[in-house]
Design an enzyme around this catalytic site. Structure first.
Site, PDB file in Angstrom:
ATOM      1  N   LYS A  84      -0.467  -4.711   8.932  1.00  0.00           N
ATOM      2  CA  LYS A  84       0.856  -4.331   8.430  1.00  0.00           C
ATOM      3  C   LYS A  84       1.588  -3.566   9.519  1.00  0.00           C
ATOM      4  CE  LYS A  84       3.254  -2.156   4.575  1.00  0.00           C
ATOM      5  NZ  LYS A  84       3.560  -0.778   4.991  1.00  0.00           N
ATOM      6  N   GLY A 114       7.136  -2.347  -2.823  1.00  0.00           N
ATOM      7  CA  GLY A 114       6.590  -0.999  -2.907  1.00  0.00           C
ATOM      8  C   GLY A 114       7.313  -0.154  -3.926  1.00  0.00           C
ATOM      9  N   ARG A 115       8.317   0.593  -3.473  1.00  0.00           N
ATOM     10  CA  ARG A 115       8.939   1.611  -4.328  1.00  0.00           C
ATOM     11  C   ARG A 115       9.554   1.048  -5.605  1.00  0.00           C
ATOM     12  NH1 ARG A 115      12.563   3.742   0.278  1.00  0.00           N
ATOM     13  NH2 ARG A 115      12.298   1.527   0.766  1.00  0.00           N
ATOM     14  N   CYS A 159       2.844   2.873   9.289  1.00  0.00           N
ATOM     15  CA  CYS A 159       3.124   4.168   8.684  1.00  0.00           C
ATOM     16  C   CYS A 159       3.828   5.093   9.672  1.00  0.00           C
ATOM     17  CB  CYS A 159       1.825   4.813   8.216  1.00  0.00           C
ATOM     18  SG  CYS A 159       2.119   6.406   7.456  1.00  0.00           S
ATOM     19  N   GLY A 210      10.340  -4.593   2.376  1.00  0.00           N
ATOM     20  CA  GLY A 210      11.401  -3.615   2.577  1.00  0.00           C
ATOM     21  C   GLY A 210      12.553  -3.822   1.621  1.00  0.00           C
ATOM     22  N   PRO A 231       0.860  -1.188   0.000  1.00  0.00           N
ATOM     23  CA  PRO A 231       0.000   0.000   0.000  1.00  0.00           C
ATOM     24  C   PRO A 231       0.892   1.233   0.000  1.00  0.00           C
ATOM     25  CG  PRO A 231       0.028  -1.047   2.172  1.00  0.00           C
ATOM     26  CD  PRO A 231       0.831  -1.914   1.256  1.00  0.00           C
ATOM     27  N   MET A 232       0.644   2.152  -0.908  1.00  0.00           N
ATOM     28  CA  MET A 232       1.447   3.387  -0.936  1.00  0.00           C
ATOM     29  C   MET A 232       0.529   4.549  -1.251  1.00  0.00           C
ATOM     30  SD  MET A 232       5.042   2.450  -2.845  1.00  0.00           S
ATOM     31  CE  MET A 232       4.334   1.550  -4.205  1.00  0.00           C
TER      32      MET A 232
HETATM   33  C1  LIG Z   1       5.037   7.028  -1.137  1.00  0.00           C
HETATM   34  C2  LIG Z   1       4.798   5.976  -0.110  1.00  0.00           C
HETATM   35  C3  LIG Z   1       3.540   5.859   0.468  1.00  0.00           C
HETATM   36  C4  LIG Z   1       3.291   4.862   1.422  1.00  0.00           C
HETATM   37  N1  LIG Z   1       2.026   4.738   1.934  1.00  0.00           N
HETATM   38  C5  LIG Z   1       1.747   3.699   2.769  1.00  0.00           C
HETATM   39  C6  LIG Z   1       0.411   3.455   3.180  1.00  0.00           C
HETATM   40  O1  LIG Z   1      -0.541   4.151   2.784  1.00  0.00           O
HETATM   41  N2  LIG Z   1       0.192   2.415   4.023  1.00  0.00           N
HETATM   42  C7  LIG Z   1       1.220   1.608   4.454  1.00  0.00           C
HETATM   43  O2  LIG Z   1       0.978   0.670   5.228  1.00  0.00           O
HETATM   44  N3  LIG Z   1       2.492   1.816   4.066  1.00  0.00           N
HETATM   45  C8  LIG Z   1       2.771   2.818   3.216  1.00  0.00           C
HETATM   46  N4  LIG Z   1       4.037   2.980   2.752  1.00  0.00           N
HETATM   47  C9  LIG Z   1       5.080   2.006   3.115  1.00  0.00           C
HETATM   48  C10 LIG Z   1       5.148   0.869   2.082  1.00  0.00           C
HETATM   49  O3  LIG Z   1       3.939   0.121   2.083  1.00  0.00           O
HETATM   50  C11 LIG Z   1       6.333  -0.091   2.359  1.00  0.00           C
HETATM   51  O4  LIG Z   1       6.166  -0.651   3.627  1.00  0.00           O
HETATM   52  C12 LIG Z   1       7.672   0.630   2.302  1.00  0.00           C
HETATM   53  O5  LIG Z   1       7.757   1.496   1.193  1.00  0.00           O
HETATM   54  C13 LIG Z   1       8.837  -0.379   2.242  1.00  0.00           C
HETATM   55  O6  LIG Z   1       8.745  -1.189   1.106  1.00  0.00           O
HETATM   56  P1  LIG Z   1       9.638  -0.898  -0.219  1.00  0.00           P
HETATM   57  O7  LIG Z   1      11.083  -0.840   0.232  1.00  0.00           O
HETATM   58  O8  LIG Z   1       9.374  -2.071  -1.110  1.00  0.00           O
HETATM   59  O9  LIG Z   1       9.194   0.401  -0.790  1.00  0.00           O
HETATM   60  C14 LIG Z   1       4.325   3.978   1.826  1.00  0.00           C
HETATM   61  C15 LIG Z   1       5.593   4.109   1.247  1.00  0.00           C
HETATM   62  C16 LIG Z   1       5.844   5.079   0.276  1.00  0.00           C
HETATM   63  C17 LIG Z   1       7.206   5.166  -0.348  1.00  0.00           C
END
Ligand SMILES: Cc1cc2nc3c(=O)[nH]c(=O)nc-3n(C[C@H](O)[C@H](O)[C@H](O)COP(=O)(O)O)c2cc1C
Length: 329
Positions: free
Chosen positions: A140, A225-226, A101, A202, A17-18
């Protein structure tokens, strides 16, 4: 295979979720490329705010691929329970509770990852929400509040006892924000300590790393995510690698068609004004991944209508040969 309640998830990869990124158009693309599940952007548990423009775009829609996952954030058990019920009424099939978050706005109200410090409240929230709905509830979290208090295993056991059906863990503490590298030891410890499916999250950016994290943690699935920003085809690349299938490398033509489709979907979903703005973010990521210079991104950001955006991308991608940098995983 990951199973959440009645839902069999046929891919070990889920889109994180982002907020501001994983909207309906982007989730659809990621699902098409092999994400087995994709949670909505975080929706406030305060249903009085659901009429706002921001929340309206995050509400469940019934024509999304199943299972439809809605993520809610809040700190009051009853409020979260009501938000979960309302989400289910609107078509959500899984409720995900956000305790990961780190955003100040969210933590200030002791929601998001700030809750990880309050284990009794966590237990109360989880029990109340699980009892309030007939659909599965997932959670989460981060690994803890800070590196001195990594209580993910305690929270995971509370979650399991409360009837939570899957747990995603981002391998950082709240205090880490997004600094440093994610660590997977705590995730592995949780996998060994509970029997509900754990989803490791992560810094997973490549097929090789995905395989390594799955092997190291023993997690049932991975959350990405990213790394999916500007390359939703990463899910197919990872899935192919995990299955020992040939590497997936989209052609420039396929990528062009995909970006045009993505832009069209953003324009249609958000309307011209907002769609134009949101498109800039995604196109920035696509162009970065394809190795284009910042000047192209800047030029795109100056375009003021949807037809110009589509035309720009078509021309740039089909006439510029920059060796397809960044496409192959
Ligand atoms: C722009 C952005 C928005 C995010 N929004 C949420 C969110 O709405 N809910 C949530 O549980 N995590 C949110 N996250 C965290 C991501 O779900 C994830 O846990 C985190 O980016 C690490 O994973 P990654 O390294 O694959 O990006 C967000 C991260 C980013 C970068």
């Amino acid at each position: 295979m990951l199973q959440i309640g009645p839902h069999l998830i046929h891919s070990p990869l889920v889109l994180a979720p982002m907020a501001g990124v994983a909207d309906l158009p982007f989730r659809r693309l990621c699902r098409r490329f092999g994400a087995g599940m994709a949670a909505s952007e975080m929706l406030t548990a305060d249903t009085r705010q659901w009429a706002s423009q921001k929340s309206r775009f995050r509400l469940p829609v019934r024509d999304e691929a199943e299972p439809r996952v809605v993520q809610i954030a809040g700190a009051e058990p009853q409020q979260l329970a009501e938000a979960a019920q309302r989400s289910a009424d609107l078509g959500a099939q899984i409720i995900d509770i956000n305790m990961g978050c780190p955003a100040k706005k969210v933590c200030k109200r002791a929601a998001g990852s700030a809750l990880l410090r309050e284990e009794a409240l966590v237990a109360e929230i989880l029990q109340t929400v699980v009892k309030a709905v007939t659909i599965p509830v997932t959670l989460k979290i981060r690994t803890g509040w800070d590196t001195q208090s990594r209580n993910a295993l305690i929270i995971a056991r509370l979650a399991e006892d409360a009837g939570i059906q899957a747990l995603a863990i981002h391998g950082r503490t709240r205090a880490c924000l997004f600094r440093g590298a994610a660590e997977y030891d705590t995730i592995a410890e949780v996998v060994a300590g509970v029997s509900i499916p754990v989803i490791a999250n992560g810094d997973i950016t490549s097929p090789q790393q995905a395989q390594a994290v799955l092997a190291y943690t023993g997690a049932a699935a991975l959350m990405i995510g990213r790394a999916a920003q500007g390359q939703p085809w990463l899910f197919r690349q990872i899935n192919n690698f995990l299955r020992g299938e040939p590497q997936f490398v989209p052609t420039r033509l396929e990528i062009t068609a995909l970006i045009l489709e993505h832009l069209g979907a953003l324009h249609a979903y958000y309307g011209e004004e907002l769609g134009l703005r949101i498109a800039r973010k995604h196109v920035g990521w696509y162009l970065d991944n394809l190795g284009f210079q910042r000047s192209h991104r800047k030029a795109f950001n100056h375009l003021l209508d949807t037809a110009q955006q589509l035309e720009f991308i078509g021309e740039l991608l089909l006439t510029t040969n920059n060796n397809n940098q960044g496409i192959a995983a």
